[in-house]
Design an enzyme around this catalytic site. Structure first.
Site, short mmCIF file in Angstrom:
data_model
loop_
_atom_site.label_atom_id
_atom_site.label_comp_id
_atom_site.label_asym_id
_atom_site.label_seq_id
_atom_site.Cartn_x
_atom_site.Cartn_y
_atom_site.Cartn_z
N ASP A 1 -19.91 70.51 -26.78
CA ASP A 1 -19.67 71.91 -27.17
C ASP A 1 -20.66 72.38 -28.23
O ASP A 1 -20.90 73.58 -28.35
CB ASP A 1 -18.24 72.08 -27.70
CG ASP A 1 -17.23 72.27 -26.57
OD1 ASP A 1 -17.61 72.07 -25.39
OD2 ASP A 1 -16.07 72.61 -26.86
N ALA B 1 -17.60 64.00 -26.85
CA ALA B 1 -19.06 63.85 -26.77
C ALA B 1 -19.53 62.73 -27.70
O ALA B 1 -20.28 61.83 -27.29
CB ALA B 1 -19.74 65.16 -27.13
N ARG C 1 -5.31 64.15 -23.44
CA ARG C 1 -6.51 64.03 -24.26
C ARG C 1 -6.45 62.82 -25.20
O ARG C 1 -7.46 62.16 -25.43
CB ARG C 1 -6.72 65.29 -25.10
CG ARG C 1 -7.28 66.41 -24.28
CD ARG C 1 -7.28 67.71 -25.03
NE ARG C 1 -7.83 68.72 -24.16
CZ ARG C 1 -9.10 69.11 -24.16
NH1 ARG C 1 -9.95 68.62 -25.03
NH2 ARG C 1 -9.52 70.01 -23.31
N TYR D 1 -0.84 70.60 -14.55
CA TYR D 1 -1.05 69.33 -13.84
C TYR D 1 -0.36 68.20 -14.61
O TYR D 1 -0.15 68.31 -15.82
CB TYR D 1 -2.55 69.03 -13.66
CG TYR D 1 -3.38 69.24 -14.91
CD1 TYR D 1 -3.43 68.28 -15.91
CD2 TYR D 1 -4.12 70.40 -15.08
CE1 TYR D 1 -4.21 68.47 -17.05
CE2 TYR D 1 -4.90 70.61 -16.22
CZ TYR D 1 -4.94 69.63 -17.19
OH TYR D 1 -5.69 69.82 -18.33
N GLU E 1 -16.81 61.63 -38.85
CA GLU E 1 -15.79 62.57 -38.36
C GLU E 1 -15.05 63.18 -39.55
O GLU E 1 -14.56 62.46 -40.41
CB GLU E 1 -14.81 61.82 -37.44
CG GLU E 1 -13.53 62.55 -37.11
CD GLU E 1 -13.72 63.92 -36.45
OE1 GLU E 1 -14.49 64.01 -35.49
OE2 GLU E 1 -13.09 64.89 -36.92
N GLN E 2 -14.96 64.52 -39.54
CA GLN E 2 -14.32 65.19 -40.69
C GLN E 2 -12.81 64.93 -40.80
O GLN E 2 -12.26 64.93 -41.89
CB GLN E 2 -14.58 66.69 -40.61
CG GLN E 2 -13.92 67.37 -39.41
CD GLN E 2 -14.27 68.85 -39.29
OE1 GLN E 2 -15.02 69.39 -40.09
NE2 GLN E 2 -13.72 69.50 -38.29
C1 LIG Z 1 -7.72 75.30 -23.25
C2 LIG Z 1 -8.87 74.38 -22.92
C3 LIG Z 1 -8.80 73.62 -21.77
C4 LIG Z 1 -9.87 72.79 -21.42
N1 LIG Z 1 -9.78 72.05 -20.29
C5 LIG Z 1 -10.83 71.28 -19.93
C6 LIG Z 1 -10.77 70.48 -18.75
O1 LIG Z 1 -9.77 70.46 -18.02
N2 LIG Z 1 -11.86 69.73 -18.41
C7 LIG Z 1 -12.98 69.73 -19.20
O2 LIG Z 1 -13.96 69.03 -18.85
N3 LIG Z 1 -13.05 70.45 -20.35
C8 LIG Z 1 -12.01 71.22 -20.72
N4 LIG Z 1 -12.07 71.94 -21.87
C9 LIG Z 1 -13.28 71.86 -22.72
C10 LIG Z 1 -13.27 70.60 -23.57
O3 LIG Z 1 -12.07 70.51 -24.29
C11 LIG Z 1 -14.44 70.62 -24.57
O4 LIG Z 1 -15.62 70.99 -23.89
C12 LIG Z 1 -14.61 69.24 -25.17
O5 LIG Z 1 -13.47 68.87 -25.90
C13 LIG Z 1 -15.84 69.23 -26.08
O6 LIG Z 1 -15.92 67.98 -26.70
P1 LIG Z 1 -16.89 67.80 -27.94
O7 LIG Z 1 -16.75 66.36 -28.33
O8 LIG Z 1 -18.22 68.34 -27.64
O9 LIG Z 1 -16.31 68.75 -29.08
P2 LIG Z 1 -14.93 68.70 -29.86
O10 LIG Z 1 -13.84 68.22 -28.99
O11 LIG Z 1 -14.77 70.03 -30.50
O12 LIG Z 1 -15.15 67.60 -30.99
C14 LIG Z 1 -15.93 67.84 -32.13
C15 LIG Z 1 -15.54 66.82 -33.19
O13 LIG Z 1 -16.42 66.99 -34.31
C16 LIG Z 1 -15.67 67.03 -35.51
N5 LIG Z 1 -16.45 67.86 -36.45
C17 LIG Z 1 -16.69 69.19 -36.36
N6 LIG Z 1 -17.45 69.60 -37.40
C18 LIG Z 1 -17.68 68.50 -38.15
C19 LIG Z 1 -18.41 68.28 -39.36
N7 LIG Z 1 -19.04 69.27 -39.97
N8 LIG Z 1 -18.45 67.01 -39.87
C20 LIG Z 1 -17.81 65.98 -39.24
N9 LIG Z 1 -17.09 66.14 -38.09
C21 LIG Z 1 -17.04 67.38 -37.56
C22 LIG Z 1 -14.35 67.67 -35.09
O14 LIG Z 1 -13.32 67.37 -36.02
C23 LIG Z 1 -14.12 67.02 -33.72
O15 LIG Z 1 -13.49 65.77 -33.82
C24 LIG Z 1 -11.01 72.75 -22.25
C25 LIG Z 1 -11.07 73.50 -23.43
C26 LIG Z 1 -10.00 74.32 -23.76
C27 LIG Z 1 -10.07 75.13 -25.03
#
Ligand SMILES: Cc1cc2nc3c(=O)[nH]c(=O)nc-3n(C[C@H](O)[C@H](O)[C@H](O)COP(=O)(O)OP(=O)(O)OC[C@H]3O[C@@H](n4cnc5c(N)ncnc54)[C@H](O)[C@@H]3O)c2cc1C
Length: 401
Positions: free
Chosen positions: A290, A14, A107, A212, A33-34
């Site tokens: 998320d 995201a 990923r 896959y 990023e942490q």
């Molecule tokens: C088993 C599994 C399979 C999945 N398969 C799919 C799929 O096939 N297709 C799909 O679309 N989605 C899939 N998902 C969902 C997808 O992985 C997540 O929705 C997506 O990774 C969310 O991305 P994000 O960037 O919002 O959050 P995250 O990937 O959680 O990234 C958050 C980032 O913020 C950083 N962070 C957190 N707190 C702090 C802080 N306080 N200060 C600084 N940095 C911080 C973290 O270190 C991390 O780098 C799957 C999830 C799981 C668990």
């Protein structure tokens, strides 16, 4: 708009997509990023046309084509004898219908691709944000080392345990009762899975398995979900063991058991969920991905929705301009809430259907699956264009005004 400063918490899918979308428009953006170095878990992710069309527009078409796999179909099968229950065609049909491909990708490859769009000096590593505060004229990050970052807008892209979300709700992540083992297997160990690149799922009582190919077909990614209401690991992720996993799938079709046996290492994750919010932004703080709407992975849409959020929020900000921050956040919430809440709900509900014990309900599910295998039922999901949805909303408002 370029004169606005934006601080993003989190360099996940995201955060990096949002940074890339804003950088393209010349906005002053920094990502905090942490993690001390950027890496993604060793696992795959499915990218549907609703996200790949946006990634292509950001300029990642060639990069993704080089590392991803375009599966020809999604197949659902019975757990024990592997009977085919449903085959949804993808490949060229999907490309023709939606104008964008369906990809399965490692990923780390997706992460590296997104990172290539953001200048390195804009991504600050080992930068944990402890708190987000705001006043009428600025938003602030208080960092783990005691320093402060001031910006016009803070966007929390910090995942399910988001600090930024605390501005919008006081809820906590809830354990879903499901855990998942994830692993990667070198393709040469499971050639029988690769005759045709496919997403394959096997449904069974209380558990299911999906796999896959990723990394241009060099590896197969799998996720084996197991119902475990009492699993209480202190950490929400842990190193799993193939020795623990293999017995759980005893009696399953040999395509599944051979895949699990071929894995060297697996990780085990507790799957958490949170309630839907009623808005995704307030004042000078917004959330995406998320942080805004964690979803169980059973519709494979969490990352896809994170990408949609990032592009939609960037577009709202650019259209409303630096003086229209409040309007931009309201518009972003209005456009994104119903779609993401629906997918969150469907992801939660899927598990009951995936994990039915053999019996009447399972037979009804299988009959329904056999009679609904086309791409039509995915139109609302895969055919959606998050950027156009923002522009469409503006046009509708103008017409009504
Ligand atoms: C088993 C599994 C399979 C999945 N398969 C799919 C799929 O096939 N297709 C799909 O679309 N989605 C899939 N998902 C969902 C997808 O992985 C997540 O929705 C997506 O990774 C969310 O991305 P994000 O960037 O919002 O959050 P995250 O990937 O959680 O990234 C958050 C980032 O913020 C950083 N962070 C957190 N707190 C702090 C802080 N306080 N200060 C600084 N940095 C911080 C973290 O270190 C991390 O780098 C799957 C999830 C799981 C668990």
């Amino acid at each position: 708009m370029p004169q606005m400063s934006v601080a993003i918490v989190g360099a996940g899918i995201a955060g990096l997509t949002f940074a890339a979308a804003l950088r393209r428009a010349g906005v002053d953006v920094h990502v905090y990023e942490q993690a001390p170095r950027l890496f993604e878990v060793g696992a795959g992710v499915q990218l549907a046309p609703n996200a790949t069309r946006l990634l292509h527009r950001l300029g990642l078409g060639d990069r993704l084509r080089a590392v991803a796999v375009a599966p020809q179909a999604i197949e659902m099968r019975r757990w024990d004898d592997g009977t085919l229950l449903q085959r949804t065609p993808l490949g060229d049909l999907c490309l023709l219908r939606f104008g964008a491909p369906y990809y399965t990708v490692h990923r780390a490859d997706l992460h590296r691709s997104l990172l290539s769009l953001v200048p390195r000096e804009r991504v600050h590593l080992a930068a944990r944000c402890d708190a987000v505060t705001q006043s009428a004229d600025a938003a602030r990050l208080t960092m783990g080392d005691g320093t402060t970052v001031v910006a016009d807008l803070v966007v929390g892209a910090d995942g399910i345990h988001s600090v930024a979300r605390e501005h919008l709700a006081s809820d906590r992540p809830q354990y879903s009762g499901q855990t998942i083992y994830r692993g990667l297997v070198p393709a040469e160990r499971v050639p029988y899975l690769l005759a045709e690149p496919r997403v394959q799922l096997w449904y069974g009582p209380d558990q299911h398995c999906v796999c896959y190919p990723v990394s241009s077909g060099r590896q197969v990614s799998f996720g084996a979900t197991v119902t475990a209401p009492d699993w209480r690991e202190e950490s929400w992720s842990a190193r799993g063991s193939v020795r623990d996993l293999a017995p759980v799938y005893t009696g399953w079709h040999e395509d599944v058991t051979r895949l699990i046996d071929a894995a060297e290492t697996v990780s085990r994750w507790a799957l958490h969920d949170r309630e839907s919010l009623d808005r995704f932004g307030s004042g000078r703080v917004a959330v995406i991905g998320d942080a805004a709407h964690p979803m169980l992975p059973f519709r494979a849409q969490g990352a896809n929705q994170a990408i949609e959020d990032a592009v939609a929020l960037a577009r709202c900000l650019l259209e409303e301009g630096a003086d229209g921050l409040g309007a931009a956040l309201r518009r972003y919430s209005r456009i994104r809430l119903s779609r993401t809440s629906r997918i969150q709900r469907e992801s939660r509900d899927s598990v009951r259907s995936f994990h039915l014990a053999d019996g009447d309900a399972q037979r009804r599910r299988d009959t329904a699956a056999r009679t609904s295998s086309g791409l039509d039922r995915h139109q609302w999901l895969f055919g959606y264009d998050a950027e156009r949805a923002v522009a469409g909303r503006a046009a509708a408002v103008q017409n009504n005004g």
